[in-house]
Scaffold this motif. Structure first.
Motif, PDB file in Angstrom:
ATOM      1  N   GLU A 289      19.213 -26.836   4.279  1.00 19.77           N
ATOM      2  CA  GLU A 289      20.031 -25.628   4.352  1.00 19.77           C
ATOM      3  C   GLU A 289      20.422 -25.313   5.783  1.00 19.77           C
ATOM      4  O   GLU A 289      21.558 -24.930   6.058  1.00 19.77           O
ATOM      5  CB  GLU A 289      19.280 -24.443   3.733  1.00 19.77           C
ATOM      6  N   VAL A 293      24.136 -24.883   7.159  1.00 18.79           N
ATOM      7  CA  VAL A 293      24.619 -23.713   7.894  1.00 18.79           C
ATOM      8  C   VAL A 293      25.276 -24.168   9.189  1.00 18.79           C
ATOM      9  O   VAL A 293      26.371 -23.705   9.545  1.00 18.79           O
ATOM     10  CB  VAL A 293      23.453 -22.730   8.177  1.00 18.79           C
ATOM     11  N   LEU A 294      24.611 -25.067   9.885  1.00 19.58           N
ATOM     12  CA  LEU A 294      25.179 -25.564  11.142  1.00 19.58           C
ATOM     13  C   LEU A 294      26.543 -26.198  10.902  1.00 19.58           C
ATOM     14  O   LEU A 294      27.475 -26.031  11.687  1.00 19.58           O
ATOM     15  CB  LEU A 294      24.231 -26.572  11.797  1.00 19.58           C
ATOM     16  N   ARG A 295      26.643 -26.919   9.789  1.00 20.56           N
ATOM     17  CA  ARG A 295      27.922 -27.556   9.452  1.00 20.56           C
ATOM     18  C   ARG A 295      28.978 -26.474   9.200  1.00 20.56           C
ATOM     19  O   ARG A 295      30.110 -26.594   9.634  1.00 20.56           O
ATOM     20  CB  ARG A 295      27.778 -28.439   8.218  1.00 20.56           C
ATOM     21  N   CYS A 296      28.587 -25.414   8.476  1.00 17.85           N
ATOM     22  CA  CYS A 296      29.514 -24.322   8.212  1.00 17.85           C
ATOM     23  C   CYS A 296      30.013 -23.700   9.502  1.00 17.85           C
ATOM     24  O   CYS A 296      31.180 -23.333   9.640  1.00 17.85           O
ATOM     25  CB  CYS A 296      28.802 -23.213   7.427  1.00 17.85           C
ATOM     26  N   PRO A 382      28.468 -29.004   3.975  1.00 19.63           N
ATOM     27  CA  PRO A 382      28.344 -27.561   4.220  1.00 19.63           C
ATOM     28  C   PRO A 382      28.308 -26.768   2.910  1.00 19.63           C
ATOM     29  O   PRO A 382      27.852 -25.632   2.880  1.00 19.63           O
ATOM     30  CB  PRO A 382      29.589 -27.225   5.044  1.00 19.63           C
ATOM     31  N   LEU A 383      28.783 -27.388   1.834  1.00 17.35           N
ATOM     32  CA  LEU A 383      28.790 -26.693   0.544  1.00 17.35           C
ATOM     33  C   LEU A 383      27.393 -26.334   0.054  1.00 17.35           C
ATOM     34  O   LEU A 383      27.229 -25.469  -0.797  1.00 17.35           O
ATOM     35  CB  LEU A 383      29.475 -27.555  -0.514  1.00 17.35           C
ATOM     36  N   VAL A 385      25.353 -24.663   1.450  1.00 20.62           N
ATOM     37  CA  VAL A 385      25.119 -23.248   1.730  1.00 20.62           C
ATOM     38  C   VAL A 385      25.487 -22.394   0.523  1.00 20.62           C
ATOM     39  O   VAL A 385      24.818 -21.418   0.192  1.00 20.62           O
ATOM     40  CB  VAL A 385      25.954 -22.811   2.952  1.00 20.62           C
ATOM     41  N   LEU A 386      26.574 -22.770  -0.127  1.00 15.92           N
ATOM     42  CA  LEU A 386      27.039 -21.983  -1.265  1.00 15.92           C
ATOM     43  C   LEU A 386      26.284 -22.333  -2.537  1.00 15.92           C
ATOM     44  O   LEU A 386      26.037 -21.481  -3.379  1.00 15.92           O
ATOM     45  CB  LEU A 386      28.536 -22.199  -1.470  1.00 15.92           C
ATOM     46  N   ARG A 387      25.961 -23.589  -2.690  1.00 14.15           N
ATOM     47  CA  ARG A 387      25.239 -24.026  -3.890  1.00 14.15           C
ATOM     48  C   ARG A 387      24.054 -24.860  -3.442  1.00 14.15           C
ATOM     49  O   ARG A 387      24.230 -25.972  -2.974  1.00 14.15           O
ATOM     50  CB  ARG A 387      26.142 -24.891  -4.769  1.00 14.15           C
ATOM     51  N   TYR A 390      23.762 -28.485  -4.524  1.00 11.30           N
ATOM     52  CA  TYR A 390      24.970 -29.302  -4.461  1.00 11.30           C
ATOM     53  C   TYR A 390      24.646 -30.708  -3.961  1.00 11.30           C
ATOM     54  O   TYR A 390      23.941 -30.894  -2.982  1.00 11.30           O
ATOM     55  CB  TYR A 390      25.988 -28.654  -3.511  1.00 11.30           C
TER      56      TYR A 390
ATOM     57  N   THR B  39      33.532 -18.809  -5.792  1.00 15.56           N
ATOM     58  CA  THR B  39      32.804 -19.489  -4.713  1.00 15.56           C
ATOM     59  C   THR B  39      33.467 -20.824  -4.371  1.00 15.56           C
ATOM     60  O   THR B  39      33.564 -21.221  -3.210  1.00 15.56           O
ATOM     61  CB  THR B  39      31.340 -19.704  -5.117  1.00 15.56           C
ATOM     62  N   LEU B  48      35.220 -26.261   3.502  1.00 11.65           N
ATOM     63  CA  LEU B  48      33.904 -26.853   3.237  1.00 11.65           C
ATOM     64  C   LEU B  48      34.049 -27.991   2.237  1.00 11.65           C
ATOM     65  O   LEU B  48      33.201 -28.850   2.127  1.00 11.65           O
ATOM     66  CB  LEU B  48      32.943 -25.805   2.670  1.00 11.65           C
ATOM     67  N   ARG B  75      36.517 -25.121  11.923  1.00 12.03           N
ATOM     68  CA  ARG B  75      35.684 -23.959  11.610  1.00 12.03           C
ATOM     69  C   ARG B  75      35.098 -23.363  12.877  1.00 12.03           C
ATOM     70  O   ARG B  75      35.065 -22.152  13.065  1.00 12.03           O
ATOM     71  CB  ARG B  75      34.540 -24.357  10.667  1.00 12.03           C
ATOM     72  N   PHE B  81      31.455 -16.947   8.948  1.00 11.17           N
ATOM     73  CA  PHE B  81      30.914 -16.803   7.604  1.00 11.17           C
ATOM     74  C   PHE B  81      29.869 -15.711   7.523  1.00 11.17           C
ATOM     75  O   PHE B  81      29.065 -15.539   8.439  1.00 11.17           O
ATOM     76  CB  PHE B  81      30.219 -18.099   7.161  1.00 11.17           C
ATOM     77  N   PHE B  83      27.054 -14.853   4.376  1.00 10.45           N
ATOM     78  CA  PHE B  83      26.642 -15.330   3.052  1.00 10.45           C
ATOM     79  C   PHE B  83      25.798 -14.305   2.323  1.00 10.45           C
ATOM     80  O   PHE B  83      25.165 -13.436   2.942  1.00 10.45           O
ATOM     81  CB  PHE B  83      25.821 -16.613   3.194  1.00 10.45           C
ATOM     82  N   GLN B  87      21.515 -16.759   5.240  1.00 13.20           N
ATOM     83  CA  GLN B  87      21.565 -18.095   5.846  1.00 13.20           C
ATOM     84  C   GLN B  87      21.393 -18.085   7.350  1.00 13.20           C
ATOM     85  O   GLN B  87      22.092 -18.772   8.082  1.00 13.20           O
ATOM     86  CB  GLN B  87      22.883 -18.816   5.484  1.00 13.20           C
ATOM     87  N   ILE B  89      19.155 -19.249  10.471  1.00 15.32           N
ATOM     88  CA  ILE B  89      18.287 -20.415  10.640  1.00 15.32           C
ATOM     89  C   ILE B  89      16.886 -19.907  10.948  1.00 15.32           C
ATOM     90  O   ILE B  89      16.670 -19.208  11.941  1.00 15.32           O
ATOM     91  CB  ILE B  89      18.836 -21.312  11.756  1.00 15.32           C
ATOM     92  N   VAL B 100      24.589 -19.442  18.211  1.00 11.99           N
ATOM     93  CA  VAL B 100      24.933 -20.798  17.739  1.00 11.99           C
ATOM     94  C   VAL B 100      26.439 -21.110  17.781  1.00 11.99           C
ATOM     95  O   VAL B 100      26.829 -22.120  18.363  1.00 11.99           O
ATOM     96  CB  VAL B 100      24.341 -21.068  16.338  1.00 11.99           C
ATOM     97  N   LEU B 104      27.935 -24.044  20.103  1.00 16.69           N
ATOM     98  CA  LEU B 104      28.540 -25.247  19.523  1.00 16.69           C
ATOM     99  C   LEU B 104      29.837 -25.583  20.242  1.00 16.69           C
ATOM    100  O   LEU B 104      30.226 -26.740  20.349  1.00 16.69           O
ATOM    101  CB  LEU B 104      28.808 -25.044  18.035  1.00 16.69           C
ATOM    102  N   ASP B 159      30.778 -14.008   1.488  1.00 17.28           N
ATOM    103  CA  ASP B 159      30.485 -14.395   0.107  1.00 17.28           C
ATOM    104  C   ASP B 159      29.408 -13.455  -0.435  1.00 17.28           C
ATOM    105  O   ASP B 159      28.238 -13.592  -0.089  1.00 17.28           O
ATOM    106  CB  ASP B 159      30.003 -15.850   0.089  1.00 17.28           C
TER     107      ASP B 159
END
Lengths: 856, 219
Positions: A289, A293-296, A382-383, A385-387, A390, B39, B48, B75, B81, B83, B87, B89, B100, B104, B159
């Motif tokens: 996760e 998140v980092l990917r998001c 990154p998905l 995070v949502l599911r 996944y 979603t 994503l 992004r 985002f 959530f 989310q 860390i 972060v 980045l 979200d």
């Protein structure tokens, strides 16, 4: 530095605050392997340096000459030319029976008779210290402490050696270049060459080594002198050695010893690598996760991978540093294990090169093993995070993963080759490691699949739940079975090889097997010796004649010419057959095939086979041992001319024999038929069984008194000596193998620690649902028992296969398995697994459900 | 856009022919019950995931033409985002979490400054050294808000940001979100099943069974 790299480093640093603490066990598993590797390699480096420094002391002179017979006139002349007035010291070494007239028993001793300044370099330490210088004065002699014990004698007592009587003037504490383990075959006795004749021990058939040591003036070039005189001396069957020859041989032997032990240590490191891989696997699961998140937030896949790879490398680095430091400390323990085999005392000086190499290898191994599971981090979608559940449908083949897997294989291969310093040995080792790992993995997989398929539905609940835990999601079954199994495998193999090597040496095994060997019986002593044997209730077997002889020419070519030529070119050790050409053969003649022998090619002959030859010059048929024939490069029909005490005797190779050398009985390289050698000068060897030990001691003493030239060997004593040596070697290997087992236990602990969260939840859930602590304990026990049984049985099966192959093809012996020790070892491994497992889950049973739920 | 997932060997269409345009600076709510595809739509809008059919164009860039890492860069440059489950860390402190996005981008100095500023703005100026586990749900979501705005995104996706919070805390978070959005002129896309929440938006898209059933802007 790029923004991504800077981010990765700071992120890895911040993340590691949490993970380093949790993964210390896996850090430790790298440490153990590195420690074993560094300890062995540093120790070996240290020894080799010491040997290089002390090479001259170890040889005791600048040049040494040695031969199985008295130097010929030509050899003496060459020696005089070579020495050119420099001091020369003579040494004769042989074995003989010794006893103290006032003490009890008699022992076969190793006699070193010397004169002049030997050793010119290095010192023989004696008690009292001045005893060495005055040896030989008024028939004085120096002995090993062990001999005094064996004969119940004291310094000042009389010692009988052959026909001579000596006064024991002191004990020898150490002599330069001496390997302590050698004295297991017979305590040492040091005398003066002046008194040699008086003993009457160096007559016909006596096995003695004649040596001369030269102390050259400081400006002389030993190497050049050696080159100049080597060939002539070689033709006279005299072997010439310089300090650098000596140093090089010792260096090579020690290097080999160290490298092979290092290979065993390497296994511990590879298992540590497995531990790292399993930790990395868990890390991936837990950090999914965070990675998403980092990917998001816009981190690239590579950045995410680097964040975790850096942490793994840090783990590896910490583990390696600790391991290297521990290894240097551990180095001090190794002399106690190996000291008896070493010609020099280890100084226990750390080798920084070995430590640095261990450090590098540790970090690299940890990184390579971690990268395999970590490569998945690069592709976290990154998905997630949502599911949470996944799974990327596009995630198929990952080239990086393949590249890492290949790099990992190459790493193991390269490490093995580097450690073995021999590509072939390294490759075989790496392949063997691969096969064992594959076997263990396959066993773990098959079991998990079988359990799922044939799940024991009828079993009680606790059993079922425990078994089910073996294949629950994110289980560590494979990793634990691999790690524990490999350690157990190594220990099993050592046990098997040791057992099979020693089994045939055990004379007690067959109640009727002879346990006394009587050597050097002169023809006129045959009758009296047999009577003496009968007097202690023994039935002497047939006496075998022994005729000493040397090879004069081989396939028409004079051996002296061959030896001189070989001396001229550098021959790698292990190559060349100088020893086979030079040596003295103790051949026998008989018309039967011995018990431990099989004719593999050529003729078998029966009684009366040799009729004296149709023509006077017809060659005598001989049966040659297979290995020797290979060494001499002779086959059926080839001609060998022997020099039998000055008389030439032509022979042709008529049969090739396989000999089981492991049997305790006189074996022969060359067997003649009865007839041609009947009149040759000869001695006899005979064997007998003397049931009880006191009778054997009495026999040895009586024989030594009655026939001073006859050697009586109590096979049980030799057996004990051999067992002692094999035991010491096994102990060293076992010590290193223990690191593998310990690493296995650590991987187990690590696996339990990483799945701890899951376990605590399960236990709490079970308790909430009404399970008693006893039931929770049962479930855990069943799981660890399953892991332990699986690891231990697979290891046992693989070890039996490996042991069989080793015993059959490398040691060429019959294979049997010692059932009880193997079972005991396997059960210990199971007990270790269950013990470690339950111990680490203790608070699982203690905690109340509420406390855990609150803590969440 | 149409999005189809393959599950258990069968194709499952979760979004069917959804098409709309969004002006900069707005506040859009995507409203729909569970399983309506909202979603999935969010995932597609934020790059994503890639749609099976159709495309997402952001500031003139076609996201479908970009690979995973290029979308990540996009992004990092433009998207924030928030959530439902925060989310954050868990191994980073609140302040580090907020840093972060800018880190980045390689702006550690700005990251620190901005983190202090935003944490103060969401009322957590003195909690920066705390780990997520040491914060309450509402506090965690406020940290997440700070993180979402830290790199001044052009587009912010939220979200169900109040889904895991009690009513009072949720309301506070939403107020904060709306204020921050106004102050920074970000385009906010809120995904929710809560019609009351959606009412605060300038424009509402209703989704049902993967299809767009109404668009308040079109009405």
């Amino acid at each position: 530095m790029s923004a991504a790299a800077r981010f990765a480093i700071s992120m890895a640093w911040r993340e590691s605050r949490a993970s380093l603490g949790r993964l210390w066990l896996l850090t430790a598993s790298v440490s153990l392997g590195v420690a074993a590797l560094v300890a062995i390699n540093s120790f070996t480096d240290d020894l080799r340096l010491t040997v290089r420094d002390q090479a001259r002391n170890l040889l005791g002179a600048d040049l040494s000459l040695g031969s199985a017979a008295r130097f010929s006139e030509r050899a003496e002349a060459e020696l005089a030319k070579l020495a050119a007035g420099a001091p020369v010291s003579r040494v004769v070494r042989f074995a003989a029976m010794a006893y103290a007239p006032n003490g009890t028993g008699a022992r076969l001793v190793q006699v070193t008779a010397s004169e002049g300044g030997y050793p010119f370099y290095g010192t023989v330490v004696t008690a009292p210290p001045e005893a060495w210088a005055r040896r030989g004065q008024e028939h004085t002699i120096l002995v090993d402490e062990a001999l005094l014990l064996a004969l119940s004698a004291r310094v000042g007592d009389t010692l009988a050696l052959g026909d001579a009587r000596f006064r024991i003037d002191g004990v020898v504490v150490s002599a330069p270049g001496d390997v302590a383990v050698r004295s297991a075959f017979g305590p040492r006795v040091f005398m003066s060459t002046r008194d040699l004749d008086e003993t009457h021990l160096l007559g016909l058939g006596a096995r003695a080594r004649y040596e001369a040591f030269v102390k050259l003036p400081p400006q002389a070039d030993a190497q050049r002198l050696s080159e100049k005189h080597k060939a002539v001396l070689a033709a006279e069957r005299v072997n010439l050695r310089t300090v650098s020859d000596q140093g090089r041989d010792l260096d090579r032997n020690l290097g080999r010893l160290g490298r092979y032990l290092g290979l065993v240590a390497l296994i511990a490191l590879l298992l540590g690598g497995l531990g790292v891989a399993s930790a990395a696997h868990v890390l991936v699961k837990r950090k999914l996760e965070t990675a998403a998140v980092l990917r998001c937030l816009g981190a690239s896949g590579r950045t995410v991978l680097v964040v975790y790879a850096l942490q793994a490398a840090a783990l590896g680095a910490v583990g390696s540093v600790v391991g290297a430091a521990a290894g240097l400390g551990l180095q001090a323990a190794l002399p106690a294990l190996l000291g008896d085999f070493l010609p020099v005392a280890a100084r226990s000086q750390p080798s920084w090169a070995a430590a640095a190499a261990g450090l590098g290898v540790g970090i690299w191994t940890a990184a390579a093993f971690a990268l395999l599971p970590l490569s998945a981090m690069r592709r976290v979608s990154p998905l997630v995070v949502l599911r949470r559940d996944y799974e990327d449908p596009a995630a198929g083949r990952d080239l990086l993963r393949w590249a890492v897997a290949i790099a990992l294989g190459l790493t193991v291969l390269a490490l093995a080759m580097l450690q073995a310093r021999n590509p072939m040995v390294g490759a075989v080792f790496a392949a063997a490691v691969g096969i064992v790992l594959a076997g263990l993995t396959a066993a773990a997989r098959v079991l998990m699949r079988a359990l799922r398929r044939y799940f024991p539905r009828g079993w009680p609940y606790a059993l079922r739940q425990g078994v089910a835990n073996l294949f629950r999601p994110a289980n560590q079954t494979t990793a634990v079975v691999l790690a524990l199994g490999f350690g157990a495998f190594l220990l099993n193999v050592v046990l098997l090889v040791q057992h099979n090597l020693l089994r045939d040496l055990r004379p007690g095994g067959g109640a009727d097997k002879p346990n006394v060997v009587v050597f050097d019986v002169q023809p006129d002593q045959r009758g009296p010796v047999a009577q003496r044997l009968q007097s202690v209730g023994a039935t002497p077997g047939d006496a075998a004649p022994i005729v000493p002889m040397r090879i004069q020419s081989l396939k028409g070519r004079a051996v002296t010419a061959q030896l001189a030529e070989d001396a001229g070119r550098p021959v790698e050790p292990g190559e060349g057959n100088a020893w086979a050409l030079r040596r003295e053969y103790r051949s026998t003649y008989r018309d039967t095939v011995g018990e431990g022998e099989t004719i593999v090619a050529g003729e078998r002959w029966a009684a009366g086979y040799w009729k004296g030859g149709a023509r006077p010059d017809e060659p005598v048929p001989v049966s040659v041992e297979k290995g020797l024939a290979d060494e001499l490069e002779v086959g059926l029909g080839d001609e060998i001319v022997w020099d039998v005490q000055g008389v030439p005797l032509r022979s042709r190779v008529a049969a090739l024999r396989d000999v089981d050398w492991a049997r305790f009985e006189p074996n022969f390289f060359v067997v003649f038929p009865e007839g041609p050698l009947d009149g040759a000068p000869q001695t006899y060897v005979t064997m007998a069984r003397v049931a009880d030990a006191p009778a054997r001691v009495r026999l040895q003493r009586e024989m030594a008194e009655a026939f001073p030239n006859v050697a009586v060997i109590d096979v049980t004593q030799v057996q004990e000596a051999v067992e002692g040596i094999v035991d010491r070697v096994s102990r060293a290997i076992r010590f290193i193998s223990l690191f593998s087992l310990a690493t296995g236990a650590l991987v187990l602990l690590g696996a339990l620690a990483t799945s701890r969260y899951q376990r605590v939840r399960e236990a709490v859930l079970l308790k909430t649902l009404g399970a008693t602590r006893r039931q929770v304990l049962q479930i855990a026990s069943v799981e660890y028992l399953g892991l332990g049984l699986l690891g231990a049985t697979t290891a046992l099966a693989l070890a039996v296969a490996a042991g069989w192959a080793l015993v059959r093809f490398v040691f060429e012996a019959r294979f049997t398995a010692p059932v009880i020790p193997l079972l005991a070892l396997s059960l210990s491994v199971v007990a270790l697994t269950v013990g470690v497992g339950l111990l680490s889950s203790l608070d699982l049973f203690r905690r109340t459900p509420l406390a855990v739920l609150r803590a969440e | 856009m149409t999005q189809t997932y393959t599950s258990g060997g069968r194709d499952l269409t979760v979004l069917r022919d959804v098409s709309f345009e969004l002006e900069p600076g707005g506040f859009l709510a995507i409203l729909g019950p569970s399983g309506s595809g909202k979603t999935t739509l969010l995932g597609l809008l934020a790059g994503l995931d890639r749609p099976r059919e159709g495309r997402v164009v952001l500031d003139g860039d076609d996201l479908s033409g970009l690979d995973e890492d290029a979308r990540a860069r996009m992004r990092s440059a433009k998207v924030g985002f928030v959530f439902q489950s925060f989310q954050l860390i868990p191994t980073l402190t609140a302040r580090e979490n907020v840093q972060v996005p800018l880190e980045l981008r390689g702006e550690p100095e700005a990251a620190r400054r901005r983190a202090d500023e935003l944490l103060a703005r969401v009322g957590l100026g003195d909690r920066g050294h705390h780990y997520p586990a040491q914060l309450s749900g509402g506090e965690q979501q406020r940290v997440a808000l700070a993180r979402a705005f830290s790199h001044r995104p052009r587009l912010l996706f939220a979200d169900e940001p109040t889904g895991n919070l009690d009513a009072a805390t949720g309301a506070h978070v939403i107020d904060l979100l709306a204020e921050l959005n106004r102050e920074s002129g970000t385009t906010l896309v809120l995904v929710t099943h809560d019609a009351d929440l959606a009412r605060r938006a300038k424009r509402v898209l209703r989704l049902a069974d993967g299809a767009l059933v109404s668009d308040s802007a079109a009405a």
